[in-house]
Write an enzyme that holds these catalytic residues in place. Structure first.
Site, PDB file in Angstrom:
ATOM      1  NE  ARG A   1      74.534 -14.635 -76.584  1.00  0.00           N
ATOM      2  CZ  ARG A   1      75.507 -14.626 -77.517  1.00  0.00           C
ATOM      3  NH1 ARG A   1      75.589 -13.667 -78.407  1.00  0.00           N
ATOM      4  NH2 ARG A   1      76.398 -15.592 -77.540  1.00  0.00           N
TER       5      ARG A   1
ATOM      6  CG  ASN B   1      66.669 -13.440 -66.267  1.00  0.00           C
ATOM      7  OD1 ASN B   1      67.615 -12.648 -66.212  1.00  0.00           O
ATOM      8  ND2 ASN B   1      66.408 -14.297 -65.292  1.00  0.00           N
TER       9      ASN B   1
ATOM     10  CG  ASP C   1      65.954 -16.887 -69.745  1.00  0.00           C
ATOM     11  OD1 ASP C   1      64.875 -17.156 -69.189  1.00  0.00           O
ATOM     12  OD2 ASP C   1      66.947 -16.467 -69.127  1.00  0.00           O
TER      13      ASP C   1
ATOM     14  CG  HIS D   1      65.090  -5.837 -69.385  1.00  0.00           C
ATOM     15  ND1 HIS D   1      66.100  -6.230 -68.529  1.00  0.00           N
ATOM     16  CD2 HIS D   1      64.680  -4.610 -68.943  1.00  0.00           C
ATOM     17  CE1 HIS D   1      66.301  -5.286 -67.622  1.00  0.00           C
ATOM     18  NE2 HIS D   1      65.449  -4.296 -67.848  1.00  0.00           N
TER      19      HIS D   1
ATOM     20  CB  CYS E   1      57.437  -6.120 -91.310  1.00  0.00           C
ATOM     21  SG  CYS E   1      55.753  -5.697 -90.801  1.00  0.00           S
TER      22      CYS E   1
ATOM     23  CB  THR F   1      68.960  -9.240 -59.840  1.00  0.00           C
ATOM     24  OG1 THR F   1      69.250  -7.926 -60.316  1.00  0.00           O
ATOM     25  CG2 THR F   1      67.987  -9.164 -58.692  1.00  0.00           C
ATOM     26  CB  SER F   2      74.084  -7.027 -59.020  1.00  0.00           C
ATOM     27  OG  SER F   2      73.823  -6.451 -60.287  1.00  0.00           O
TER      28      SER F   2
END
Length: 239
Positions: free
Chosen positions: A66, A97, A99, A114, A141, A182-183
């Site tokens: 992705r 989004n 990205d 998100h 980490c 967006t839906s």
């Protein structure tokens, strides 16, 4: 459209609530919908904390695919129109989004509900980092030696409270909310409309298809972001 442009001219604070549709126009696959990634991949095997515990390398590599897709994508005319509107109005973007295309287009005030796919956080402690390399090996980490995971919201997880609060404050104080790509089927993002409506904000939906909230809108524009946004904002000149 003239009525919408009149309200746009009078508006002072505009909030954009954006979803996968605007990024899809930059070539990024959506997660939901008929051709979305979740039609081909089980989200519980690739986007949940249990999936990462069971097979961290599999999940990490799936997110690498992705990331590579998003690295080669460029902001489109919709992203750019939103960013350029900052020259004329107080603009905030609340996006579902992950990205980073809004920031790359130049938007300065972006709330990422998100998370961001290029950010990581430790599965055990509070360590966080941002990846800068195109080659994203599974990371450990530096503080506690546990695995780092993508700093995105997975299935079964809630939004970060401080991020959600910021989105709510923007929505409560805007006089226009423009919903793009967006839906409006994902909660709690779709509830931001209610906060804007309580402030008597003008609600605008710019999406090729109807959403469950289309009847709540003051204006609906059945176009994509790249088609609709530059035309709508032409009242301010070429943006």
């Amino acid at each position: 459209m003239s009525g919408l442009k009149n309200r746009l001219e009078k508006s002072k604070k505009i909030v954009f609530l954006t979803g996968a549709g605007i990024s899809q126009e930059s070539g990024i696959a959506t997660f939901r919908g008929k051709d979305g990634l979740w039609q081909r991949y089980d989200p519980m095997k690739f986007a949940s904390i249990q999936a990462f515990i069971d097979n961290p390398k599999l999940v990490w590599n799936w997110y690498n695919d992705r990331r590579r897709e998003m690295l080669v994508a460029n902001p489109n005319l919709g992203h750019i129109a939103i960013a350029n509107l900052q020259n004329y109005r107080h603009v905030s973007v609340v996006t579902q989004n992950i990205d980073g295309l809004h920031q790359r287009a130049g938007s300065r005030d972006v709330v990422e509900l998100h998370g961001n796919i290029f950010d990581t956080k430790c599965t055990k402690c509070d360590f966080k980092s941002t990846m800068k390399s195109e080659f994203f090996d599974l990371q450990i980490c530096k503080s506690c030696g546990s695995y780092l995971r993508p700093d995105v919201v997975w299935f079964g997880e809630g939004l970060k409270q401080e991020i959600w609060n910021e989105a709510v404050i923007h929505s409560m104080n805007c006089d226009m909310m423009i919903v793009v790509g967006t839906s409006l089927t994902v909660s709690p993002a779709n509830s931001l409309l209610l906060y804007a409506k309580r402030n008597h904000a003008t609600l605008v939906e710019l999406n090729p298809a109807n959403s469950p909230y289309s009847d709540e809108m003051d204006f609906c524009i059945r176009k994509t972001a790249t088609e609709g946004l530059p035309t709508l904002f032409s009242i301010f000149g070429t943006i």
